[in-house]
Design an enzyme around this catalytic site. Sequence first.
Site, PDB file in Angstrom:
ATOM      1  N   LYS A  60      53.487  39.041  36.299  1.00  0.00           N
ATOM      2  CA  LYS A  60      53.016  39.817  37.449  1.00  0.00           C
ATOM      3  C   LYS A  60      51.623  39.344  37.876  1.00  0.00           C
ATOM      4  O   LYS A  60      51.345  39.171  39.068  1.00  0.00           O
ATOM      5  CB  LYS A  60      52.975  41.308  37.102  1.00  0.00           C
ATOM      6  CG  LYS A  60      52.431  42.215  38.205  1.00  0.00           C
ATOM      7  CD  LYS A  60      53.376  42.326  39.388  1.00  0.00           C
ATOM      8  CE  LYS A  60      52.757  42.921  40.627  1.00  0.00           C
ATOM      9  NZ  LYS A  60      52.443  44.339  40.559  1.00  0.00           N
ATOM     10  N   LYS A 116      41.802  42.863  40.239  1.00  0.00           N
ATOM     11  CA  LYS A 116      42.111  43.101  38.816  1.00  0.00           C
ATOM     12  C   LYS A 116      43.205  42.133  38.342  1.00  0.00           C
ATOM     13  O   LYS A 116      43.086  41.513  37.289  1.00  0.00           O
ATOM     14  CB  LYS A 116      42.587  44.554  38.630  1.00  0.00           C
ATOM     15  CG  LYS A 116      42.941  44.935  37.196  1.00  0.00           C
ATOM     16  CD  LYS A 116      43.965  46.084  37.161  1.00  0.00           C
ATOM     17  CE  LYS A 116      45.277  45.615  37.792  1.00  0.00           C
ATOM     18  NZ  LYS A 116      46.384  46.578  37.664  1.00  0.00           N
TER      19      LYS A 116
END
Lengths: 281, 281, 281, 281
Positions: free
Chosen positions: B157, B226
């Site tokens: 991811k 992030k």
Amino acid sequence: MARHLAAPPFELTVWNRTAAKATRFAEETGARAAATPAEAARQASVVITCVTASPEVESLLDGPDGLLAGMQRGSTLVDCTSGDPASSRRIAARLAERGVDFIDAPVSGGVSGAEKGALTIMCGGDARVLERVRPVLEAFGEKIVHCGPVGAGDALKAVNNAMLAVHIWALAEGLATLSKAGVSASVALDVINASSGRSNTSQNLFPARVLTRAFPRTFKLALLEKDATIAADVAREQRVPSGVMQLTAELFRLARVELGEEADHVEAAKLVERLAGQEIR
Amino acid sequence: MARHLAAPPFELTVWNRTAAKATRFAEETGARAAATPAEAARQASVVITCVTASPEVESLLDGPDGLLAGMQRGSTLVDCTSGDPASSRRIAARLAERGVDFIDAPVSGGVSGAEKGALTIMCGGDARVLERVRPVLEAFGEKIVHCGPVGAGDALKAVNNAMLAVHIWALAEGLATLSKAGVSASVALDVINASSGRSNTSQNLFPARVLTRAFPRTFKLALLEKDATIAADVAREQRVPSGVMQLTAELFRLARVELGEEADHVEAAKLVERLAGQEIR
Amino acid sequence: MARHLAAPPFELTVWNRTAAKATRFAEETGARAAATPAEAARQASVVITCVTASPEVESLLDGPDGLLAGMQRGSTLVDCTSGDPASSRRIAARLAERGVDFIDAPVSGGVSGAEKGALTIMCGGDARVLERVRPVLEAFGEKIVHCGPVGAGDALKAVNNAMLAVHIWALAEGLATLSKAGVSASVALDVINASSGRSNTSQNLFPARVLTRAFPRTFKLALLEKDATIAADVAREQRVPSGVMQLTAELFRLARVELGEEADHVEAAKLVERLAGQEIR
Amino acid sequence: MARHLAAPPFELTVWNRTAAKATRFAEETGARAAATPAEAARQASVVITCVTASPEVESLLDGPDGLLAGMQRGSTLVDCTSGDPASSRRIAARLAERGVDFIDAPVSGGVSGAEKGALTIMCGGDARVLERVRPVLEAFGEKIVHCGPVGAGDALKAVNNAMLAVHIWALAEGLATLSKAGVSASVALDVINASSGRSNTSQNLFPARVLTRAFPRTFKLALLEKDATIAADVAREQRVPSGVMQLTAELFRLARVELGEEADHVEAAKLVERLAGQEIR
């Protein structure tokens, strides 16, 4: 590209640095082969050049055999080289002194696009000049786009190729990381290609060329390095902070030194693999 | 995502930091609302968490109201957070001590994928555990992929999102350069999207969000920062030279400072515009 | 610099864009003030220019009042501007057509070095021409170095300043990191200055300008950005992979946009502080 | 370092992975050689470790022969390894559970500083603990600096070495560029060392090691890469945008792959030379 111009209504004269290539092409197609650029240009209303880089276009202009010696007032030079905008502006200025128009017209679509006459042509220069030469461009181009003033075609081609370079390098970094972390590259590509991180590079290039280890040589890394550097130079000239494009140009320069002049552009992934100590698989 | 689990054969208990949200959801769907994570987990064979980042998952584990106080031996924690592999491995180790299994299972597909139950779910962990929980995942996921050991889902991811981040930043640099050089961004995107430099970003995000100046807020830049940082950290941990991913993580950190916590990820282009002194158009 | 040439054996004529400055200087020193560059150059065997950047030197050359209209065959233009090699080569070529010699001669040493006549002068051009003008340079320079052909002085000055730029940015990153991690910047500088990481920047600039928050404006960040970019351009032209110099040039461009044209070069540290959310102290 | 502790008032016990080294040292100095870390630590009020990196310190702690099995409540572990702050905090926490104090105390000054007992020691930890062990540190250190809490010494050492790494790489880029542009590197260093771009690297390392082609092996590139990466990690952990430190860490990783584990840190210049196709001279 020339083959599409070898039939009526066009009358084609060709010249190539390797005379035998021009002769063979002329025999096959019925075109005329000229002995010099000047001779090829002599009676042409449109002259098309397609070489490696802008400096080589400039070197075709001068001397008794050069294009400037042959081109007539009112004719147009269409340069399909993936050139750089600064050189194209310099060439256009020199031609303008002699009443010759200039269009920078780099193409995309690869060998298959050229064969099918379905290239995209990115044109920089005066819109009326482009309209005048459009019928010629339509012989080998499907999508003919007026991008802006002289150099605009070069700039757009360079930026497109810079994106390609960025995508290749970043994906190689990402997949080498995943391979090393135990995630198979084919699983990773399958997921990425269904997700937001997908690109032409992840959908077409890496599955067919990296996972298969085929690495066909279709477009030289040396040329992609040249294009990425042109884009980086234009960004700097325009004073656009452009860390990603600048760094990518450096990395492809490094890859060119390490992999050599004959390497294909996708072989950049091999250098990332070597540095990672990990094959992408 | 929860809504797809609110009907038989599933029996759903929900918990949310904002109790009113859980209560309202329970009223609408017939699910049960729990007062604490421990209570929500008490009788569940599968517990699903989906929060902002791994540290928040870890903070849900402990204390008398925490998940560890509620989860039973033999149950499984499926964490749909876009987490980081190191944290996921730490969480898995703590759960294993109590006989609880763990799958990291970040998703892609956005709000519309969640609504349609058509998410891609990237799973890290033991393959047999995944098979056991697969029926639950199929309620909201269309493509359920076993990526590797614990953390592999997170890693994939993060790399996908790092590619997205790279594509956004590079394209903003390229289009700001072209705009400043007199090439319209819509012409440029039209050409790039027919050429080798195209990506999901150039085909979908920039035309709909940047050219229109709409900049809808669908996915926070803070979250993409992030994720790009997680990918950069994994690359460094794996000792993969990764200049493009490292630099992009830095640039998104810079954008997060300058644009704030609420900005959408595509608004990174606005910072490039500000630095370039040129709108992309 | 001019003041050291205002006494015998030199006969000094000065010109300044702001006429009042030249008049005042002439009154104070006994030099002659000229109304135009051409007039200032008319009877000079050596003409010295010192402006912001090469394009401004080029703009002084042309027109009826320009230097080319005044300079005599056999005279020499010494350009003390921190210029770029490509422009200097172009200027030299134009002057050569008229029998005028050219030396690029950027200086280092700052205001105090100029006042004391103790500058370092980095000279590019023909060694014999340099010998001819050396007595003039010795009036304000202490260390007069022949660096190579035309442009070599510019290149060396640019690389020196690129090192300065790299050192400032890297040290700001490092000290902001340490401050945020609880290590006082003055302790850190004290240790670094006794260790392998020390530089002129850590020994002189940061203690006196950053720790004190004095940030005196002695050398514009805009000019350092220009020099760092010249160095990056020369590196690229020479095909030297140069990621650190390229990135630093981008970061100073960014700082110039954010901090403005009047900021001092050491104020780059303020941008790093802003992005870090941490004062260096 | 140990030799300075081998005489009264100190009573020294040594241990080394290669037992013969410890035995020989003991014979030469009158120190006692221990068979295991635990044995060496048994009656010591201060235990000093100095190994390659933090993970190796951690591996010395455990097992029946490990330091934890030997160290007494009330004693102190002083770790002179160039470690990383996160590991040091972890080690300190484990020791604290047993009533043992911890100081991270990396040193600078090289082999000659160690021989002369004139090292700089960067200490992280409780100030009172440092005062207690200061007499021991003074045996081999000249400048003993309290930097902050546990990990602060590591952080400062890493940042100092990151500056060194940045300076080496940037100067190699700059000098390779100048050499290729026809400016001699010895002329360039002479000028830079009289100007604003000077550093310990330009004043000491390059003249003695690169220009001479001596490249002595005094400090491993692999260790400098480790330190530059620690600094980059701390910067990221502290959320300080730090493009120059991040990129430099990547470039040294690349150099480590290409040049191997035995290369000296200054040999990074050789890789820049190879990529530039130009020796610095």
